[in-house]
Motif scaffolding. Structure first.
Motif: not given
Length: 303
Positions: A26-51, A67-70
């Motif tokens: 199977n050949r992918m059309d596109s891909d992305d790589k993100f720092a993940g994990g539930k708490g990390i997702n919370v951190s990323r949104i908090l930062q975007r909100l300015g917290y 993950v750390e570099e991201g």
């Protein structure tokens, strides 16, 4: 300061293609790589909100460095405990059906766990700690019964985003917020929910067991916030769902950041719904412009 605890972070490797053929190349059309994990997702949104916030947990290997570099690129502070094995990779296949293949994660030693316990013991009055997601297999989710009391003893409030027995156990520590979805609420009490009255009834059972605020997310049917004083229903917002990964974490971030700042449950619910909905309608976690746009569409009514 808000802290997020992710005991088993990941690289979320998102793969997109029209259809998966088992047993074929199977050949992918596109891909992305993100720092993940539930708490990390919370951190990323908090930062975007300015917290301002700090992400902690266990991290290891070349995947852990990603993950750390991201997080560093996004301006998020980190205070991870280094472990011997690689941080896991979770593969999210977005095709005709959405499929996830989640890695097991590293083995955590007793000394490494003690390092994290030291971090949590050194928190201060007024700090808030978001505990979210499952633990590495060798620790098991019962490890939260060691970690959460340390944060509480230090004077911090805790937010707990778990399922099943782990959620029920966390209620002993009077969390500021828990956020089961309607299906998880049904599973906890072994019932079938029929309408908002049932949802509110069993959410109040969660309150009675120790939670200070309960949000029941109901996907396309909106969300219900239940407090000791009142219940508030956020109407669903129409749109194309692109991403089920991180929507609940985004809701936790939006509610926690606003509630810690203002103490206003209605505004906190509105921001939680705006963050969760906009992430569901995005390829990755939502950006701040889309969150603000979605916030303007949120309608909340007191029940």
């Amino acid at each position: 300061m808000i802290y997020t605890v992710t005991l088993n972070p990941s690289i979320d490797f998102i793969v997109r293609l029209d259809k998966v053929e088992i047993g074929a190349v199977n050949r992918m059309d596109s891909d992305d790589k993100f720092a993940g994990g539930k708490g990390i997702n919370v951190s990323r949104i908090l930062q975007r909100l300015g917290y301002d916030n700090t992400a902690t947990g266990f991290i290891g290997g070349f995947t852990g460095r990603f993950v750390e570099e991201g997080l560093d690129k996004e301006g998020i502070k980190t205070q991870f405990v280094s472990v011997d094995q690689d941080t896991r990779i979770n593969v999210k296949i977005k095709a005709d059906d959405e499929t996830e293949i989640n890695g097991a994660g590293p083995v955590i030693s007793e000394s490494q766990l003690a390092e994290l316990e030291t971090i949590l013991s050194s928190l201060n009055q007024g700090d808030v700690v978001v505990f979210a997601g499952s633990a590495p297999a060798n620790l098991g989710n019962q490890v939260y019964n060691r970690l959460i009391p340390l944060a509480k003893k230090a004077g911090a409030e805790v937010v707990c985003d778990f399922e099943g027995q782990t959620l029920l156990d966390s209620l002993n520590y009077e969390p500021l917020l828990v956020k089961p979805n309607n299906h998880e609420l049904e599973a906890i009490f072994g019932v079938k929910l029929n309408g908002l009255d049932d949802v509110e009834k069993y959410a109040r059972e969660i309150l009675a067991k120790g939670a200070k605020n309960v949000i029941i997310s109901m996907a396309g049917d909106g969300a219900l916030l239940v407090t000791k004083e009142a219940a508030y229903f956020a109407k669903p917002i129409k749109g194309q769902v692109k991403n089920s990964v991180g929507a609940g974490d985004s809701m936790v971030a939006g509610f926690t950041g606003e509630f810690v700042t203002s103490g206003d449950p209605i505004e906190a619910l509105k921001w939680g719904v705006a963050c969760g909905t906009s992430t569901a309608f995005s390829d990755d976690l939502a950006d701040i412009a889309f969150i603000k746009e979605t916030y303007e569409k949120v309608e909340v009514e007191k029940r």
